[in-house]
Design a protein around this motif. Structure first.
Motif, mmCIF file in Angstrom:
data_model
loop_
_atom_site.group_PDB
_atom_site.id
_atom_site.type_symbol
_atom_site.label_atom_id
_atom_site.label_comp_id
_atom_site.label_asym_id
_atom_site.label_seq_id
_atom_site.Cartn_x
_atom_site.Cartn_y
_atom_site.Cartn_z
ATOM 1 N N ILE A 72 27.870 24.697 61.723
ATOM 2 C CA ILE A 72 27.856 24.007 63.139
ATOM 3 C C ILE A 72 29.244 23.467 63.234
ATOM 4 C CG2 ILE A 72 26.863 21.899 64.492
ATOM 5 C CD1 ILE A 72 24.208 22.355 63.025
ATOM 6 N N ALA A 73 29.853 22.678 62.355
ATOM 7 C CA ALA A 73 31.163 22.066 62.476
ATOM 8 C C ALA A 73 32.282 22.976 62.467
ATOM 9 C CB ALA A 73 31.176 20.946 61.393
ATOM 10 N N ALA A 74 31.944 24.103 61.853
ATOM 11 C CA ALA A 74 33.105 24.935 61.681
ATOM 12 C C ALA A 74 33.276 26.176 62.493
ATOM 13 C CB ALA A 74 32.887 25.845 60.144
ATOM 14 N N THR A 78 32.188 28.719 71.949
ATOM 15 C CA THR A 78 31.824 27.668 73.059
ATOM 16 C C THR A 78 30.368 27.191 72.854
ATOM 17 O OG1 THR A 78 33.017 29.273 74.374
ATOM 18 C CG2 THR A 78 31.814 27.719 75.377
ATOM 19 N N THR A 79 29.478 28.088 72.402
ATOM 20 C CA THR A 79 28.090 27.596 72.359
ATOM 21 C C THR A 79 27.486 28.048 71.112
ATOM 22 O OG1 THR A 79 27.855 27.382 74.615
ATOM 23 C CG2 THR A 79 25.981 27.449 73.499
ATOM 24 N N ASN A 80 26.882 27.159 70.282
ATOM 25 C CA ASN A 80 26.070 27.632 69.158
ATOM 26 C C ASN A 80 24.815 27.571 69.202
ATOM 27 O OD1 ASN A 80 28.605 27.619 67.593
ATOM 28 N ND2 ASN A 80 28.329 25.549 67.358
ATOM 29 N N HIS A 81 23.864 28.543 69.037
ATOM 30 C CA HIS A 81 22.567 28.679 68.881
ATOM 31 C C HIS A 81 21.994 28.803 67.356
ATOM 32 C CE1 HIS A 81 22.319 29.079 73.318
ATOM 33 N NE2 HIS A 81 23.310 30.012 73.197
ATOM 34 N N TYR A 121 27.270 17.271 68.083
ATOM 35 C CA TYR A 121 27.890 18.691 68.346
ATOM 36 C C TYR A 121 27.107 19.012 69.746
ATOM 37 C CZ TYR A 121 29.015 18.306 63.698
ATOM 38 O OH TYR A 121 29.703 18.020 62.342
ATOM 39 N N PRO A 122 27.577 18.436 70.801
ATOM 40 C CA PRO A 122 26.988 18.609 72.237
ATOM 41 C C PRO A 122 26.927 20.237 72.627
ATOM 42 C CG PRO A 122 28.878 17.590 72.497
ATOM 43 C CD PRO A 122 28.605 17.591 71.112
ATOM 44 N N ASN A 123 27.751 20.998 71.945
ATOM 45 C CA ASN A 123 27.746 22.561 72.221
ATOM 46 C C ASN A 123 26.728 23.241 71.304
ATOM 47 O OD1 ASN A 123 29.015 22.152 69.537
ATOM 48 N ND2 ASN A 123 30.117 24.161 69.964
ATOM 49 N N THR A 124 25.916 22.435 70.654
ATOM 50 C CA THR A 124 24.856 23.235 69.642
ATOM 51 C C THR A 124 23.534 22.918 70.109
ATOM 52 O OG1 THR A 124 26.626 23.318 67.772
ATOM 53 C CG2 THR A 124 24.294 23.333 67.302
ATOM 54 N N GLY A 125 22.733 24.128 70.164
ATOM 55 C CA GLY A 125 21.407 23.976 70.516
ATOM 56 C C GLY A 125 20.647 24.464 69.051
ATOM 57 N N VAL A 126 19.552 23.726 69.047
ATOM 58 C CA VAL A 126 18.546 24.326 68.064
ATOM 59 C C VAL A 126 17.106 24.522 68.536
ATOM 60 C CG1 VAL A 126 17.440 23.426 65.656
ATOM 61 C CG2 VAL A 126 19.944 23.015 66.341
ATOM 62 N N ILE A 127 16.377 25.398 67.761
ATOM 63 C CA ILE A 127 15.009 25.659 67.907
ATOM 64 C C ILE A 127 14.466 25.998 66.625
ATOM 65 C CG2 ILE A 127 15.507 28.084 68.560
ATOM 66 C CD1 ILE A 127 13.191 27.690 70.546
ATOM 67 N N ARG A 128 13.449 25.442 66.192
ATOM 68 C CA ARG A 128 12.831 25.672 65.016
ATOM 69 C C ARG A 128 11.520 25.521 65.009
ATOM 70 N NH1 ARG A 128 11.096 20.588 63.808
ATOM 71 N NH2 ARG A 128 12.497 18.764 64.534
ATOM 72 N N ALA A 199 25.032 21.439 77.670
ATOM 73 C CA ALA A 199 25.226 22.408 78.843
ATOM 74 C C ALA A 199 24.166 22.882 79.264
ATOM 75 C CB ALA A 199 26.243 23.530 78.573
ATOM 76 N N LYS A 200 23.070 22.863 78.563
ATOM 77 C CA LYS A 200 21.634 23.607 78.979
ATOM 78 C C LYS A 200 21.754 25.054 79.189
ATOM 79 C CE LYS A 200 19.825 19.138 80.938
ATOM 80 N NZ LYS A 200 19.258 18.540 81.720
ATOM 81 N N LEU A 201 22.566 25.800 78.138
ATOM 82 C CA LEU A 201 22.560 27.182 78.406
ATOM 83 C C LEU A 201 21.369 27.731 77.840
ATOM 84 C CD1 LEU A 201 26.094 27.747 77.168
ATOM 85 C CD2 LEU A 201 25.437 27.764 79.596
#
Length: 203
Positions: A72-74, A78-81, A121-128, A199-201
């Motif tokens: 996540i930090a590395a 633009t966006t991480n999922h 990390y506002p560019n990162t989304g998580v689904i688990r 960003a709700k991508l």
């Protein structure tokens, strides 16, 4: 074809692949392109004595700290999922008691702890899969985790409720939970945690 491309999931191999992938992403971002990066784990997960989540690689643990530090930090994307299908997935992205009053901690400690908080990390989304310490399940007929199978179905378009061509985090979560709604045993029902990037991508 995919089997021929796959490599054993060992720590050094994962780190090397991340370094190579991030180098390619950085070049694309520097060229002015938007890049979405997906980190997906499907396997076995547990919790250490100090409540840190970890998943199993062939040669050891991949911890919550590893996920935040090396992924996540590395990531220069633009966006991480981030998708996690494992027992105790909660502890891979959340800390026990996160959100409680931290007034007793020194500022320096808080700054350190924030490096392992999703809100940093506002560019990162998580689904688990699942919530808290709930377990996930596999099905021999699919030869895969149930959550992984249902999420793939969702992302292929089955979850596109408004037919706009995109599958959002909310749509994916609703699809997976609906797919399990008819199960009589509540222990077998998958519950989904979905936190989209700021960003709700779409997925």
């Amino acid at each position: 074809e995919l089997v021929e491309q796959a490599i054993p999931p060992k720590r050094d191999a994962v780190l090397a692949q991340l370094a190579e992938t991030f180098s390619e992403i950085r070049a694309e971002v520097d060229a002015g392109r938007r890049v979405a990066f997906y980190f997906i784990f499907s396997g076995h997960g547990e919790v250490s004595k100090d409540n840190e989540g970890y998943v199993h690689l062939l040669d050891g643990r991949w911890t919550r700290g590893d996920l935040f530090e090396h992924v996540i930090a590395a990531s220069p994307a633009t966006t991480n999922h981030v998708v996690i299908d494992a027992c105790n997935a909660y502890f891979m992205v959340e800390k026990r008691g996160e959100g409680t009053d931290g007034a007793s901690y020194r500022d320096a400690v808080l700054r350190f702890l924030r490096t392992e908080e999703l809100r940093s990390y506002p560019n990162t989304g998580v689904i688990r899969a699942a919530t808290s310490t709930a377990e996930t399940h596999e099905w021999g007929r699919w030869e895969a985790g149930i959550f992984s199978h249902e999420l793939r179905s969702a992302m292929l378009g089955a979850a596109d409720l408004d037919l706009d061509g995109d599958v959002t985090y909310a749509e994916a979560a609703i699809f997976v939970e609906a797919a399990n709604a008819a199960l009589r045993d509540p222990r077998a029902r998958l519950r989904v945690y979905a936190r989209p990037p700021a960003a709700k991508l779409a997925l």
